[in-house]
Design an enzyme around this catalytic site. Sequence first.
Site, mmCIF file in Angstrom:
data_model
loop_
_atom_site.group_PDB
_atom_site.id
_atom_site.type_symbol
_atom_site.label_atom_id
_atom_site.label_comp_id
_atom_site.label_asym_id
_atom_site.label_seq_id
_atom_site.Cartn_x
_atom_site.Cartn_y
_atom_site.Cartn_z
ATOM 1 N N ARG A 3 0.846 -1.208 0.000
ATOM 2 C CA ARG A 3 0.000 0.000 0.000
ATOM 3 C C ARG A 3 0.875 1.249 0.000
ATOM 4 N NH1 ARG A 3 -3.053 -3.193 3.771
ATOM 5 N NH2 ARG A 3 -2.145 -2.099 5.543
ATOM 6 N N LYS A 54 -12.744 14.857 4.490
ATOM 7 C CA LYS A 54 -13.841 14.320 3.673
ATOM 8 C C LYS A 54 -14.720 13.384 4.492
ATOM 9 C CE LYS A 54 -14.235 10.472 1.038
ATOM 10 N NZ LYS A 54 -13.893 9.457 0.006
ATOM 11 N N GLU A 109 -19.719 15.043 1.137
ATOM 12 C CA GLU A 109 -19.927 14.072 0.057
ATOM 13 C C GLU A 109 -21.198 13.241 0.249
ATOM 14 O OE1 GLU A 109 -16.723 11.284 -0.622
ATOM 15 O OE2 GLU A 109 -17.779 10.301 -2.257
ATOM 16 N N LYS A 128 -18.974 17.369 -2.771
ATOM 17 C CA LYS A 128 -18.485 16.263 -3.600
ATOM 18 C C LYS A 128 -19.640 15.312 -3.903
ATOM 19 C CE LYS A 128 -15.219 12.431 -3.706
ATOM 20 N NZ LYS A 128 -13.833 12.033 -3.489
HETATM 21 P P1 13P Z 1 -14.573 7.380 -6.907
HETATM 22 O O1 13P Z 1 -14.125 8.504 -7.801
HETATM 23 O O2 13P Z 1 -13.868 6.080 -7.194
HETATM 24 O O3 13P Z 1 -16.057 7.259 -6.837
HETATM 25 O O4 13P Z 1 -14.066 7.723 -5.440
HETATM 26 C C1 13P Z 1 -14.201 8.973 -4.949
HETATM 27 C C2 13P Z 1 -14.355 8.906 -3.485
HETATM 28 O O5 13P Z 1 -13.581 9.482 -2.759
HETATM 29 C C3 13P Z 1 -15.469 8.158 -2.923
HETATM 30 O O6 13P Z 1 -15.619 8.491 -1.580
#
Ligand code: 13P
Length: 338
Positions: A46, A136, A177, A219
């Site tokens: 990772r 986030k 998000e 987001k």
């Molecule tokens: P994806 O662009 O793969 O959907 O991932 C963005 C993300 O941070 C999801 O929480």
Amino acid sequence: MDTVKLESIARALVKKGKGILAADESSGTIKKRFDAISVSSTEENRFFYRHLLLTTNGIEDFISGVILFDETIRQSDKTGLSLPEIINKKGILPGIKVDKGAKDMPGFPEEKYTEGLDDLRPRLVEYRKLGAQFAKWRSVITIGENIPSIQCIKTNAHGLALYAAQCQDIGLVPIVEPEVLMDGNHSIKQCEEATAETLKSVFYELKNHKVHLEGILLKPNMILPGKTCPEQATTQDVAMATLRCFQRNVPGSVPGIVFLSGGQTPQQATQNLNTMNVLSNAPWQLSFSYGRALQESTLKTWSGNNSNAEKAQQEFYHRAKCTGAARNGQYNENMEIK
Ligand code: 13P
């Protein structure tokens, strides 16, 4: 609350030509991504892979910020430089995923709520010390028979608002998000309706929690038909529906919308973002915070073989460049020819 600082971080993240790399896969999700290329998800692998991404020459021309995971924000290279320090040196802002994942919502089959509020504050304080400038939190809304329910939308909107208020209070820009999933056979219209309801509820709660909208980024998903919907949409359809939905439901004081890719192919995610930027006269910046769409081809090129690292970095640079162009409405398919 230092609103000036928050606003300047939020604006830096959505500068022209740039967007965010989401490299914050949880332990479970990164294992899934590694399984797909038959690589075992050890800490060493990772670190190697994420270090490869973040040390790619020139990505700072297209990447303004990187969302890291708890493990990654604490890792350092052989010389003792931490990953946040490595990206800071390039002028890229470090961010951190702070939710603890979407869990089944009791009494609401097929629906999820997001955990992580209980000990959020001390974690935010620690992440800030480790170099994070933004955070986030992801909430998940599923479309299906009789869902999303109003209660699921409300619960998730409330969680997002409480998280955002706490972030701003300690000086981190919250990325909010709410993701309406692409899974299922629903139509593009159903996605637009569910996303509109979700956004209404999210901005109602953000306002009630006194969140400073100039100091957040949103987001969201794009407005798309479900993956197994028989009627797929053109990039024009997606862009028009997405712009309409967000224009109706997102206040102009929000500095930027950074879309997730959500399972679109890298080219679809790039093309759709480009079309939106060509058509938009919206008040907010329209940019990206992609995970899979930026990483898929790089992961494949690397495939766990470290002698492929240079090629993998070239691939990542290419994807970042195309996506950066789309963020300005300057992408075209010829750019894919390498
Ligand atoms: P994806 O662009 O793969 O959907 O991932 C963005 C993300 O941070 C999801 O929480």
